[in-house]
Design a protein around this motif. Structure first.
Motif, mmCIF file in Angstrom:
data_model
loop_
_atom_site.group_PDB
_atom_site.id
_atom_site.type_symbol
_atom_site.label_atom_id
_atom_site.label_comp_id
_atom_site.label_asym_id
_atom_site.label_seq_id
_atom_site.Cartn_x
_atom_site.Cartn_y
_atom_site.Cartn_z
ATOM 1 N N ILE A 199 26.686 35.216 -26.619
ATOM 2 C CA ILE A 199 26.490 36.662 -26.453
ATOM 3 C C ILE A 199 25.235 36.930 -25.634
ATOM 4 O O ILE A 199 25.209 37.811 -24.767
ATOM 5 N N LEU A 200 24.181 36.164 -25.892
ATOM 6 C CA LEU A 200 22.948 36.297 -25.118
ATOM 7 C C LEU A 200 23.211 36.063 -23.633
ATOM 8 O O LEU A 200 22.768 36.840 -22.783
ATOM 9 N N PHE A 201 23.948 35.003 -23.304
ATOM 10 C CA PHE A 201 24.278 34.707 -21.908
ATOM 11 C C PHE A 201 25.099 35.829 -21.275
ATOM 12 O O PHE A 201 24.876 36.206 -20.124
ATOM 13 N N VAL A 202 26.062 36.359 -22.020
ATOM 14 C CA VAL A 202 26.892 37.449 -21.498
ATOM 15 C C VAL A 202 26.028 38.670 -21.189
ATOM 16 O O VAL A 202 26.117 39.252 -20.098
ATOM 17 N N LEU A 203 25.187 39.072 -22.136
ATOM 18 C CA LEU A 203 24.352 40.254 -21.925
ATOM 19 C C LEU A 203 23.381 40.057 -20.779
ATOM 20 O O LEU A 203 23.194 40.953 -19.943
ATOM 21 N N GLU A 204 22.755 38.907 -20.720
ATOM 22 C CA GLU A 204 21.813 38.628 -19.636
ATOM 23 C C GLU A 204 22.536 38.617 -18.292
ATOM 24 O O GLU A 204 22.049 39.180 -17.315
ATOM 25 N N GLY A 205 23.684 38.004 -18.252
ATOM 26 C CA GLY A 205 24.463 37.969 -17.019
ATOM 27 C C GLY A 205 24.867 39.363 -16.565
ATOM 28 O O GLY A 205 24.819 39.679 -15.369
ATOM 29 N N LEU A 206 25.262 40.212 -17.506
ATOM 30 C CA LEU A 206 25.634 41.581 -17.153
ATOM 31 C C LEU A 206 24.443 42.361 -16.596
ATOM 32 O O LEU A 206 24.592 43.138 -15.647
ATOM 33 N N LEU A 207 23.266 42.154 -17.186
ATOM 34 C CA LEU A 207 22.073 42.839 -16.678
ATOM 35 C C LEU A 207 21.759 42.409 -15.253
ATOM 36 O O LEU A 207 21.441 43.242 -14.389
ATOM 37 N N PHE A 208 21.828 41.109 -14.983
ATOM 38 C CA PHE A 208 21.564 40.612 -13.631
ATOM 39 C C PHE A 208 22.625 41.103 -12.652
ATOM 40 O O PHE A 208 22.321 41.425 -11.506
ATOM 41 N N ALA A 209 23.877 41.151 -13.076
ATOM 42 C CA ALA A 209 24.957 41.590 -12.192
ATOM 43 C C ALA A 209 24.877 43.088 -11.914
ATOM 44 O O ALA A 209 25.119 43.538 -10.793
ATOM 45 N N ALA A 210 24.529 43.864 -12.934
ATOM 46 C CA ALA A 210 24.506 45.320 -12.789
ATOM 47 C C ALA A 210 23.303 45.808 -11.992
ATOM 48 O O ALA A 210 23.408 46.771 -11.224
ATOM 49 N N SER A 211 22.157 45.165 -12.167
ATOM 50 C CA SER A 211 20.949 45.661 -11.518
ATOM 51 C C SER A 211 19.968 44.528 -11.233
ATOM 52 O O SER A 211 18.955 44.381 -11.924
ATOM 53 N N PRO A 212 20.231 43.747 -10.200
ATOM 54 C CA PRO A 212 19.340 42.629 -9.895
ATOM 55 C C PRO A 212 17.929 43.078 -9.527
ATOM 56 O O PRO A 212 16.954 42.413 -9.876
ATOM 57 N N ALA A 213 17.815 44.215 -8.842
ATOM 58 C CA ALA A 213 16.476 44.699 -8.458
ATOM 59 C C ALA A 213 15.658 45.063 -9.695
ATOM 60 O O ALA A 213 14.456 44.754 -9.774
ATOM 61 N N TRP A 214 16.289 45.707 -10.674
ATOM 62 C CA TRP A 214 15.578 46.076 -11.901
ATOM 63 C C TRP A 214 15.146 44.825 -12.671
ATOM 64 O O TRP A 214 14.028 44.773 -13.192
ATOM 65 N N MET A 215 16.019 43.828 -12.721
ATOM 66 C CA MET A 215 15.673 42.590 -13.420
ATOM 67 C C MET A 215 14.521 41.871 -12.721
ATOM 68 O O MET A 215 13.646 41.304 -13.370
ATOM 69 N N ARG A 216 14.511 41.906 -11.390
ATOM 70 C CA ARG A 216 13.413 41.291 -10.636
ATOM 71 C C ARG A 216 12.094 41.993 -10.975
ATOM 72 O O ARG A 216 11.070 41.347 -11.195
ATOM 73 N N LYS A 217 12.138 43.345 -11.044
ATOM 74 C CA LYS A 217 10.933 44.103 -11.408
ATOM 75 C C LYS A 217 10.492 43.777 -12.834
ATOM 76 O O LYS A 217 9.298 43.659 -13.111
ATOM 77 N N ALA A 218 11.450 43.640 -13.728
ATOM 78 C CA ALA A 218 11.138 43.327 -15.128
ATOM 79 C C ALA A 218 10.465 41.959 -15.235
ATOM 80 O O ALA A 218 9.514 41.785 -15.997
ATOM 81 N N MET A 219 10.948 40.992 -14.445
ATOM 82 C CA MET A 219 10.345 39.651 -14.483
ATOM 83 C C MET A 219 8.931 39.671 -13.906
ATOM 84 O O MET A 219 8.030 39.017 -14.432
ATOM 85 N N LYS A 220 8.725 40.441 -12.821
ATOM 86 C CA LYS A 220 7.381 40.564 -12.251
ATOM 87 C C LYS A 220 6.438 41.218 -13.257
ATOM 88 O O LYS A 220 5.285 40.821 -13.388
ATOM 89 N N SER A 221 6.949 42.212 -13.970
ATOM 90 C CA SER A 221 6.144 42.882 -14.990
ATOM 91 C C SER A 221 5.779 41.915 -16.113
ATOM 92 O O SER A 221 4.646 41.919 -16.612
ATOM 93 N N ALA A 222 6.727 41.066 -16.511
ATOM 94 C CA ALA A 222 6.452 40.085 -17.560
ATOM 95 C C ALA A 222 5.383 39.090 -17.104
ATOM 96 O O ALA A 222 4.537 38.677 -17.900
ATOM 97 N N LEU A 223 5.410 38.721 -15.822
ATOM 98 C CA LEU A 223 4.393 37.800 -15.307
ATOM 99 C C LEU A 223 3.001 38.418 -15.351
ATOM 100 O O LEU A 223 2.016 37.708 -15.536
ATOM 101 N N ALA A 224 2.928 39.739 -15.196
ATOM 102 C CA ALA A 224 1.636 40.421 -15.190
ATOM 103 C C ALA A 224 1.147 40.777 -16.595
ATOM 104 O O ALA A 224 -0.006 41.171 -16.768
#
Length: 67
Positions: free
Chosen positions: A15-40
Motif C-alpha cells: 500500500i505504501l508503494f502504491v500511494l507513493e507511486g500515485l503521488l509521484f505520477a500525479a505531481s512529480p514537481a510537487w514531490m520534487r519540491k517536497a524532497m528539497k524541503s525535506a533536505l533543508a
C-alpha cells in the motif's frame, strides 16, 4: 506457513508503494519540491515527525485490530 502478521506487513508495504507511486505520477514537481524541503529541514525535526508518524501508525493499527 507465513504468519498473518507478516502477510499484513507485506500488504502495508505494498500500500505504501502504491500511494507513493500515485503521488509521484500525479505531481512529480510537487514531490520534487517536497524532497528539497525535506533536505533543508533539520534532522531533529525530521526525527520528531518520523517518531510521531510511527506512533500514530501504531495507534491506528492497534485501534483497527482491536475491533
Amino acid at each position: 506457513m507465513r504468519s498473518i502478521a507478516f502477510a499484513d506487513f507485506l500488504i502495508g508495504v505494498g500500500i505504501l508503494f502504491v500511494l507513493e507511486g500515485l503521488l509521484f505520477a500525479a505531481s512529480p514537481a510537487w514531490m520534487r519540491k517536497a524532497m528539497k524541503s525535506a533536505l533543508a529541514t533539520p534532522d531533529s525535526l525530521l526525527r520528531v515527525v518520523g517518531i510521531g508518524s510511527a506512533v500514530a501508525g501504531l495507534i491506528l493499527i492497534w485501534a483497527v485490530r482491536r475491533v
